[in-house]
Motif scaffolding. Structure first.
Motif, PDB file in Angstrom:
ATOM      1  N   ASN A   9      28.620   2.619  29.094  1.00 54.20           N
ATOM      2  CA  ASN A   9      27.336   1.959  28.843  1.00 54.20           C
ATOM      3  C   ASN A   9      26.252   2.364  29.840  1.00 54.20           C
ATOM      4  O   ASN A   9      25.082   2.244  29.542  1.00 54.20           O
ATOM      5  CB  ASN A   9      27.508   0.440  28.856  1.00 54.20           C
ATOM      6  CG  ASN A   9      28.320  -0.033  27.675  1.00 54.20           C
ATOM      7  OD1 ASN A   9      28.368   0.636  26.643  1.00 54.20           O
ATOM      8  ND2 ASN A   9      28.974  -1.171  27.815  1.00 54.20           N
ATOM      9  N   GLY A  10      26.616   2.843  31.018  1.00 55.45           N
ATOM     10  CA  GLY A  10      25.628   3.225  32.023  1.00 55.45           C
ATOM     11  C   GLY A  10      24.996   4.584  31.778  1.00 55.45           C
ATOM     12  O   GLY A  10      24.135   5.017  32.530  1.00 55.45           O
ATOM     13  N   ILE A  11      25.400   5.265  30.721  1.00 50.15           N
ATOM     14  CA  ILE A  11      24.911   6.612  30.421  1.00 50.15           C
ATOM     15  C   ILE A  11      23.853   6.524  29.324  1.00 50.15           C
ATOM     16  O   ILE A  11      24.080   5.933  28.270  1.00 50.15           O
ATOM     17  CB  ILE A  11      26.068   7.533  29.987  1.00 50.15           C
ATOM     18  CG1 ILE A  11      27.145   7.593  31.072  1.00 50.15           C
ATOM     19  CG2 ILE A  11      25.561   8.914  29.649  1.00 50.15           C
ATOM     20  CD1 ILE A  11      26.681   8.097  32.413  1.00 50.15           C
ATOM     21  N   GLU A  12      22.691   7.149  29.579  1.00 56.62           N
ATOM     22  CA  GLU A  12      21.592   7.118  28.624  1.00 56.62           C
ATOM     23  C   GLU A  12      21.614   8.354  27.729  1.00 56.62           C
ATOM     24  O   GLU A  12      22.181   9.382  28.082  1.00 56.62           O
ATOM     25  CB  GLU A  12      20.268   7.067  29.385  1.00 56.62           C
ATOM     26  CG  GLU A  12      20.136   5.847  30.276  1.00 56.62           C
ATOM     27  CD  GLU A  12      18.931   5.918  31.186  1.00 56.62           C
ATOM     28  OE1 GLU A  12      18.169   6.905  31.121  1.00 56.62           O
ATOM     29  OE2 GLU A  12      18.763   4.985  31.967  1.00 56.62           O
ATOM     30  N   ASN A  13      20.971   8.257  26.571  1.00 58.03           N
ATOM     31  CA  ASN A  13      20.800   9.368  25.625  1.00 58.03           C
ATOM     32  C   ASN A  13      22.135  10.009  25.238  1.00 58.03           C
ATOM     33  O   ASN A  13      22.333  11.208  25.379  1.00 58.03           O
ATOM     34  CB  ASN A  13      19.858  10.427  26.204  1.00 58.03           C
ATOM     35  CG  ASN A  13      18.496   9.877  26.507  1.00 58.03           C
ATOM     36  OD1 ASN A  13      17.983   9.045  25.761  1.00 58.03           O
ATOM     37  ND2 ASN A  13      17.905  10.320  27.598  1.00 58.03           N
ATOM     38  N   LYS A  14      23.037   9.218  24.733  1.00 59.72           N
ATOM     39  CA  LYS A  14      24.377   9.707  24.395  1.00 59.72           C
ATOM     40  C   LYS A  14      24.356  10.819  23.351  1.00 59.72           C
ATOM     41  O   LYS A  14      25.106  11.783  23.462  1.00 59.72           O
ATOM     42  CB  LYS A  14      25.250   8.546  23.910  1.00 59.72           C
ATOM     43  CG  LYS A  14      25.580   7.561  24.997  1.00 59.72           C
ATOM     44  CD  LYS A  14      26.420   6.418  24.484  1.00 59.72           C
ATOM     45  CE  LYS A  14      26.606   5.373  25.565  1.00 59.72           C
ATOM     46  NZ  LYS A  14      27.357   4.224  25.114  1.00 59.72           N
ATOM     47  N   ASP A  15      23.495  10.708  22.353  1.00 58.62           N
ATOM     48  CA  ASP A  15      23.432  11.741  21.311  1.00 58.62           C
ATOM     49  C   ASP A  15      22.956  13.075  21.875  1.00 58.62           C
ATOM     50  O   ASP A  15      23.521  14.126  21.578  1.00 58.62           O
ATOM     51  CB  ASP A  15      22.519  11.305  20.158  1.00 58.62           C
ATOM     52  CG  ASP A  15      23.085  10.118  19.395  1.00 58.62           C
ATOM     53  OD1 ASP A  15      24.325   9.963  19.394  1.00 58.62           O
ATOM     54  OD2 ASP A  15      22.286   9.367  18.812  1.00 58.62           O
ATOM     55  N   GLY A  45      28.850   5.834  34.561  1.00 60.89           N
ATOM     56  CA  GLY A  45      27.840   5.552  35.571  1.00 60.89           C
ATOM     57  C   GLY A  45      28.441   4.775  36.709  1.00 60.89           C
ATOM     58  O   GLY A  45      29.546   4.255  36.616  1.00 60.89           O
ATOM     59  N   LYS A  56      27.485   8.846  39.524  1.00 59.76           N
ATOM     60  CA  LYS A  56      27.869   9.258  38.168  1.00 59.76           C
ATOM     61  C   LYS A  56      29.174  10.031  38.296  1.00 59.76           C
ATOM     62  O   LYS A  56      29.381  10.802  39.228  1.00 59.76           O
ATOM     63  CB  LYS A  56      26.807  10.166  37.530  1.00 59.76           C
ATOM     64  CG  LYS A  56      25.437   9.560  37.430  1.00 59.76           C
ATOM     65  CD  LYS A  56      25.405   8.425  36.436  1.00 59.76           C
ATOM     66  CE  LYS A  56      23.972   7.896  36.340  1.00 59.76           C
ATOM     67  NZ  LYS A  56      23.874   6.643  35.657  1.00 59.76           N
ATOM     68  N   THR A  78      23.563  12.537  39.814  1.00 60.54           N
ATOM     69  CA  THR A  78      22.978  12.545  38.471  1.00 60.54           C
ATOM     70  C   THR A  78      24.041  12.939  37.453  1.00 60.54           C
ATOM     71  O   THR A  78      25.063  13.527  37.803  1.00 60.54           O
ATOM     72  CB  THR A  78      21.815  13.552  38.369  1.00 60.54           C
ATOM     73  OG1 THR A  78      22.329  14.876  38.537  1.00 60.54           O
ATOM     74  CG2 THR A  78      20.740  13.279  39.403  1.00 60.54           C
ATOM     75  N   GLN A  79      23.764  12.645  36.177  1.00 57.73           N
ATOM     76  CA  GLN A  79      24.662  13.053  35.089  1.00 57.73           C
ATOM     77  C   GLN A  79      24.840  14.559  35.080  1.00 57.73           C
ATOM     78  O   GLN A  79      25.947  15.069  34.907  1.00 57.73           O
ATOM     79  CB  GLN A  79      24.076  12.639  33.733  1.00 57.73           C
ATOM     80  CG  GLN A  79      24.202  11.211  33.395  1.00 57.73           C
ATOM     81  CD  GLN A  79      23.599  10.897  32.035  1.00 57.73           C
ATOM     82  OE1 GLN A  79      23.392   9.746  31.765  1.00 57.73           O
ATOM     83  NE2 GLN A  79      23.295  11.834  31.184  1.00 57.73           N
TER      84      GLN A  79
END
Length: 119
Positions: A9-15, A45, A56, A78-79
């Motif tokens: 859930n802590g990760i943005e823009n999964k697509d 995250g 991350k 960062t991711q």
């Protein structure tokens, strides 16, 4: 080669992450297309209880045809850094594992063509 991306859930823009990760992994591991059947990516995250700059975490597992899977993990601020670090480690691990396997196949057995004369 199948690519599966799992994100917490802590990760943005999964697509967008899935599309980008697919291209990056296939580009880096292109020469191993016959040996690597699947790569699973786990992005998360904020690593709890960890002091330092890594908030991350990326874990990648490569499934090798007819062999045990190999995995690599990298933490980063960062991711992108976590992903690229894990991918670099995974590439080295796949190279090393496949080279070791090929090395075993190329060696001659010490038991081959051994004639033992009866005394």
């Amino acid at each position: 080669m199948q690519i599966q991306v799992n994100a917490s859930n802590g990760i943005e823009n999964k697509d967008a992450l899935e599309r980008w990760a697919d291209g990056e992994i296939k580009g880096v591991l292109a020469r191993f297309l016959d040996e690597v059947t699947r790569v699973e990516v786990h992005m998360s995250g904020e690593t709890p209880g960890k002091s330092g700059g890594g908030d991350k975490r990326c874990t990648m597992e490569a499934r090798l045809a007819h062999h045990q899977p190999v995995a690599a993990t990298h933490d980063g601020p960062t991711q992108d850094e976590a992903f690229r670090g894990a991918l670099a480690k995974l590439k080295r691990l796949v190279e090393h594992t496949l080279a070791r396997i090929e090395g075993r196949r190329d060696r001659d057995s010490i038991r081959k063509d051994v004639d033992i004369a009866p005394e």
